[in-house]
Design a protein around this motif. Structure first.
Motif, PDB file in Angstrom:
ATOM      1  N   ILE A 100       1.957  12.947  -3.719  1.00  0.00           N
ATOM      2  CA  ILE A 100       1.574  12.151  -2.551  1.00  0.00           C
ATOM      3  C   ILE A 100       1.735  10.659  -2.809  1.00  0.00           C
ATOM      4  CG2 ILE A 100      -0.344  11.576  -1.017  1.00  0.00           C
ATOM      5  CD1 ILE A 100      -1.389  14.455  -1.464  1.00  0.00           C
ATOM      6  N   ALA A 101       1.398  10.212  -4.000  1.00  0.00           N
ATOM      7  CA  ALA A 101       1.490   8.775  -4.292  1.00  0.00           C
ATOM      8  C   ALA A 101       2.924   8.274  -4.165  1.00  0.00           C
ATOM      9  CB  ALA A 101       0.948   8.483  -5.692  1.00  0.00           C
ATOM     10  N   ARG A 102       3.885   9.074  -4.596  1.00  0.00           N
ATOM     11  CA  ARG A 102       5.287   8.677  -4.446  1.00  0.00           C
ATOM     12  C   ARG A 102       5.694   8.737  -2.972  1.00  0.00           C
ATOM     13  NH1 ARG A 102      10.065   7.840  -7.039  1.00  0.00           N
ATOM     14  NH2 ARG A 102      11.952   8.645  -6.024  1.00  0.00           N
ATOM     15  N   GLY A 103       5.311   9.795  -2.293  1.00  0.00           N
ATOM     16  CA  GLY A 103       5.646   9.904  -0.880  1.00  0.00           C
ATOM     17  C   GLY A 103       5.154   8.713  -0.077  1.00  0.00           C
ATOM     18  N   ALA A 104       3.944   8.252  -0.396  1.00  0.00           N
ATOM     19  CA  ALA A 104       3.375   7.119   0.333  1.00  0.00           C
ATOM     20  C   ALA A 104       4.166   5.843   0.096  1.00  0.00           C
ATOM     21  CB  ALA A 104       1.924   6.919  -0.086  1.00  0.00           C
ATOM     22  N   ARG A 105       4.851   5.763  -1.034  1.00  0.00           N
ATOM     23  CA  ARG A 105       5.565   4.534  -1.385  1.00  0.00           C
ATOM     24  C   ARG A 105       7.026   4.533  -0.948  1.00  0.00           C
ATOM     25  NH1 ARG A 105       1.735   5.004  -5.930  1.00  0.00           N
ATOM     26  NH2 ARG A 105       0.548   3.044  -6.035  1.00  0.00           N
ATOM     27  N   ILE A 106       7.609   5.707  -0.705  1.00  0.00           N
ATOM     28  CA  ILE A 106       9.044   5.706  -0.404  1.00  0.00           C
ATOM     29  C   ILE A 106       9.396   6.342   0.934  1.00  0.00           C
ATOM     30  CG2 ILE A 106       9.587   5.758  -2.876  1.00  0.00           C
ATOM     31  CD1 ILE A 106      10.541   8.666  -2.479  1.00  0.00           C
ATOM     32  N   ALA A 107       8.502   7.139   1.534  1.00  0.00           N
ATOM     33  CA  ALA A 107       8.852   7.800   2.797  1.00  0.00           C
ATOM     34  C   ALA A 107       9.000   6.768   3.906  1.00  0.00           C
ATOM     35  CB  ALA A 107       7.792   8.833   3.174  1.00  0.00           C
ATOM     36  N   TYR A 114      -3.149   2.496   6.070  1.00  0.00           N
ATOM     37  CA  TYR A 114      -4.559   2.372   5.678  1.00  0.00           C
ATOM     38  C   TYR A 114      -4.727   1.300   4.607  1.00  0.00           C
ATOM     39  CZ  TYR A 114      -9.163   3.673   3.884  1.00  0.00           C
ATOM     40  OH  TYR A 114     -10.474   3.645   3.480  1.00  0.00           O
ATOM     41  N   LEU A 115      -3.846   1.294   3.606  1.00  0.00           N
ATOM     42  CA  LEU A 115      -3.991   0.351   2.497  1.00  0.00           C
ATOM     43  C   LEU A 115      -3.639  -1.078   2.908  1.00  0.00           C
ATOM     44  CD1 LEU A 115      -2.709   2.576  -0.431  1.00  0.00           C
ATOM     45  CD2 LEU A 115      -5.064   1.851   0.042  1.00  0.00           C
ATOM     46  N   ARG A 116      -2.849  -1.233   3.957  1.00  0.00           N
ATOM     47  CA  ARG A 116      -2.616  -2.582   4.477  1.00  0.00           C
ATOM     48  C   ARG A 116      -3.891  -3.178   5.067  1.00  0.00           C
ATOM     49  NH1 ARG A 116       2.581  -0.576   6.000  1.00  0.00           N
ATOM     50  NH2 ARG A 116       1.846  -0.011   8.094  1.00  0.00           N
ATOM     51  N   LEU A 117      -4.789  -2.305   5.517  1.00  0.00           N
ATOM     52  CA  LEU A 117      -6.051  -2.761   6.091  1.00  0.00           C
ATOM     53  C   LEU A 117      -7.173  -2.838   5.067  1.00  0.00           C
ATOM     54  CD1 LEU A 117      -6.010  -0.589   9.349  1.00  0.00           C
ATOM     55  CD2 LEU A 117      -5.501  -3.037   9.174  1.00  0.00           C
ATOM     56  N   HIS A 118      -7.090  -2.009   4.030  1.00  0.00           N
ATOM     57  CA  HIS A 118      -8.180  -1.896   3.054  1.00  0.00           C
ATOM     58  C   HIS A 118      -7.653  -2.275   1.671  1.00  0.00           C
ATOM     59  CE1 HIS A 118     -10.767   0.062   6.032  1.00  0.00           C
ATOM     60  NE2 HIS A 118      -9.710   0.770   6.383  1.00  0.00           N
ATOM     61  N   HIS A 119      -7.560  -3.546   1.436  1.00  0.00           N
ATOM     62  CA  HIS A 119      -7.062  -4.041   0.159  1.00  0.00           C
ATOM     63  C   HIS A 119      -8.032  -3.664  -0.958  1.00  0.00           C
ATOM     64  CE1 HIS A 119      -4.561  -7.419   2.269  1.00  0.00           C
ATOM     65  NE2 HIS A 119      -4.367  -6.219   2.776  1.00  0.00           N
ATOM     66  N   GLY A 120      -7.491  -3.373  -2.120  1.00  0.00           N
ATOM     67  CA  GLY A 120      -8.326  -3.060  -3.266  1.00  0.00           C
ATOM     68  C   GLY A 120      -8.762  -1.621  -3.355  1.00  0.00           C
ATOM     69  N   ARG A 121      -8.345  -0.758  -2.414  1.00  0.00           N
ATOM     70  CA  ARG A 121      -8.761   0.644  -2.447  1.00  0.00           C
ATOM     71  C   ARG A 121      -7.651   1.585  -2.913  1.00  0.00           C
ATOM     72  NH1 ARG A 121     -12.446   1.645   3.002  1.00  0.00           N
ATOM     73  NH2 ARG A 121     -13.862  -0.131   2.717  1.00  0.00           N
ATOM     74  N   THR A 122      -6.555   1.043  -3.410  1.00  0.00           N
ATOM     75  CA  THR A 122      -5.411   1.889  -3.750  1.00  0.00           C
ATOM     76  C   THR A 122      -5.780   2.960  -4.765  1.00  0.00           C
ATOM     77  OG1 THR A 122      -3.903   0.058  -3.307  1.00  0.00           O
ATOM     78  CG2 THR A 122      -3.056   1.874  -4.654  1.00  0.00           C
ATOM     79  N   GLU A 123      -6.439   2.565  -5.844  1.00  0.00           N
ATOM     80  CA  GLU A 123      -6.797   3.543  -6.888  1.00  0.00           C
ATOM     81  C   GLU A 123      -7.717   4.621  -6.331  1.00  0.00           C
ATOM     82  OE1 GLU A 123      -8.868   3.695 -11.337  1.00  0.00           O
ATOM     83  OE2 GLU A 123      -8.405   1.766 -10.394  1.00  0.00           O
ATOM     84  N   GLN A 124      -8.704   4.226  -5.550  1.00  0.00           N
ATOM     85  CA  GLN A 124      -9.637   5.195  -4.967  1.00  0.00           C
ATOM     86  C   GLN A 124      -8.905   6.158  -4.032  1.00  0.00           C
ATOM     87  OE1 GLN A 124     -12.309   3.402  -2.208  1.00  0.00           O
ATOM     88  NE2 GLN A 124     -13.505   5.255  -1.835  1.00  0.00           N
ATOM     89  N   VAL A 125      -8.013   5.635  -3.200  1.00  0.00           N
ATOM     90  CA  VAL A 125      -7.287   6.461  -2.247  1.00  0.00           C
ATOM     91  C   VAL A 125      -6.444   7.511  -2.957  1.00  0.00           C
ATOM     92  CG1 VAL A 125      -5.336   6.400  -0.628  1.00  0.00           C
ATOM     93  CG2 VAL A 125      -7.281   4.860  -0.307  1.00  0.00           C
TER      94      VAL A 125
END
Length: 325
Positions: A218-225, A236-247
């Motif tokens: 999923i982490a790769r899909g989120a970055r390249i799809a 979601y991460l554009r709105l919630h900075h700093g939550r990448t690791e948690q997500v």
């Protein structure tokens, strides 16, 4: 069409380091071991419906899913069977509900029981009956399902969906007209990811057929799809900075590439090399990590439609051989 991802030969060699999250097996053992909530139905219910198809019996199904809450489905069975039937349990693509009862008949026409699971919250046909997703955990999510309950694995949307899917398989194992040793799970896109998860969570399946599976790496899909649904995570991460690791920690518990390492049933995968929705490298990640005997059909010039009717013919032959005496 330009390449959507890595070239085929690089995908065949693509084996990224993808460590399991801590407590992965305990999380799922605890989830599936939870007792239903008080007042929940305690057994599947089947109501026969008349679809005007005399050679197919169709049942409107309600099966206790996550927390015992009812999940709808259609069960199709060929008429005239004298012995317990092999069964195909099917999970649906993103945004699809179970639809109308006469829509999905191929497996019943081939002589198998066929159970189609409604995906909670994704149904579209009020006339057919839908399965709502009323659980908490949607606060702060962007439109869609991937970030619903993203704060923790305990509240995430796919915890409920994967549990529903396991319960559907369990229901077929005790159905008097189904052979519990001949149950195959399948699905396209989201359904393929769910099928892989079920294959990792339910021992003793006869087979699994994931087509262009979603929810893999999923982490790769989120970055390249380039197209939804993976893009929901980036939104979601554009709105919630700093939550990448948690997500990505939360999503790792629902990554079908992890569940594939626990699966041992024979598998028939399909992957499309021009797929912009489920990039082929993410699907190959799950294929390479799959622990059971496996086969692969690659559709080099197809997008997310995959092999379509051509692949359905491959599946029919594969299941026939799998169920042969």
């Amino acid at each position: 069409m330009p390449s959507a991802d890595l070239p085929l030969e690089e995908c065949r060699a693509f084996r990224p380091d993808l460590p399991l999250p801590g407590g992965f097996d305990a999380f799922w053992a605890g989830t599936l071991g939870e007792a239903p909530h008080d007042g929940a139905p305690d057994k599947p219910r089947y109501k026969e419906v008349d679809c005007g198809l005399p050679r197919i019996r169709t049942y409107d199904v309600s099966i206790p899913g996550y927390a015992g809450r009812p999940v709808r489905g259609w069960l199709h069975m060929p008429t005239g069977a004298t012995e317990p039937l092999g069964c195909v349990v099917e999970f649906l693509g993103y945004g699809r509900g179970r639809g109308l009862p006469h829509e999905e008949l191929m497996w019943a026409c081939a002589g198998y029981a066929h159970l189609v699971m409604d995906t909670r919250g994704q149904g579209w046909s009020a006339a057919a009956g839908v399965t709502p997703d009323t659980d908490p955990g949607a606060a702060g999510a962007v439109p869609g399902f991937l970030t619903r309950g993203i704060e923790s694995p305990e509240t995430h949307y796919y915890r409920r969906v994967f549990t529903d899917a396991v319960r559907f398989v369990e229901a077929m194992r005790v159905h008097p007209e189904v052979d519990p040793a001949r149950i195959v799970v399948t699905g396209v896109s989201q359904g393929g990811g769910i099928a892989l998860a079920v294959a990792g969570l339910v021992p003793g399946l006869a087979g699994v057929m994931p087509d262009v599976p979603f929810l893999c790496h999923i982490a790769r899909g989120a970055r390249i799809a380039g197209l939804p649904p993976y893009t929901e995570i980036a939104s979601y991460l554009r709105l919630h900075h700093g939550r990448t690791e948690q997500v990505f920690r939360t999503l790792s518990y629902f990554d079908a590439a992890h569940h594939a390492t626990r699966a041992t049933a024979p598998a028939l995968f399909s992957i499309a090399m021009a797929d912009e929705i489920c990039p082929p490298s993410t699907c190959f990640t799950a294929y390479h990590r799959y622990a059971g005997r496996k086969e692969l059909r690659v559709y080099e010039f197809n997008g997310h439609e995959g092999g379509g009717a051509h692949h359905r013919a491959e599946q029919l032959a594969w299941v026939r051989d799998l169920f042969a005496p």
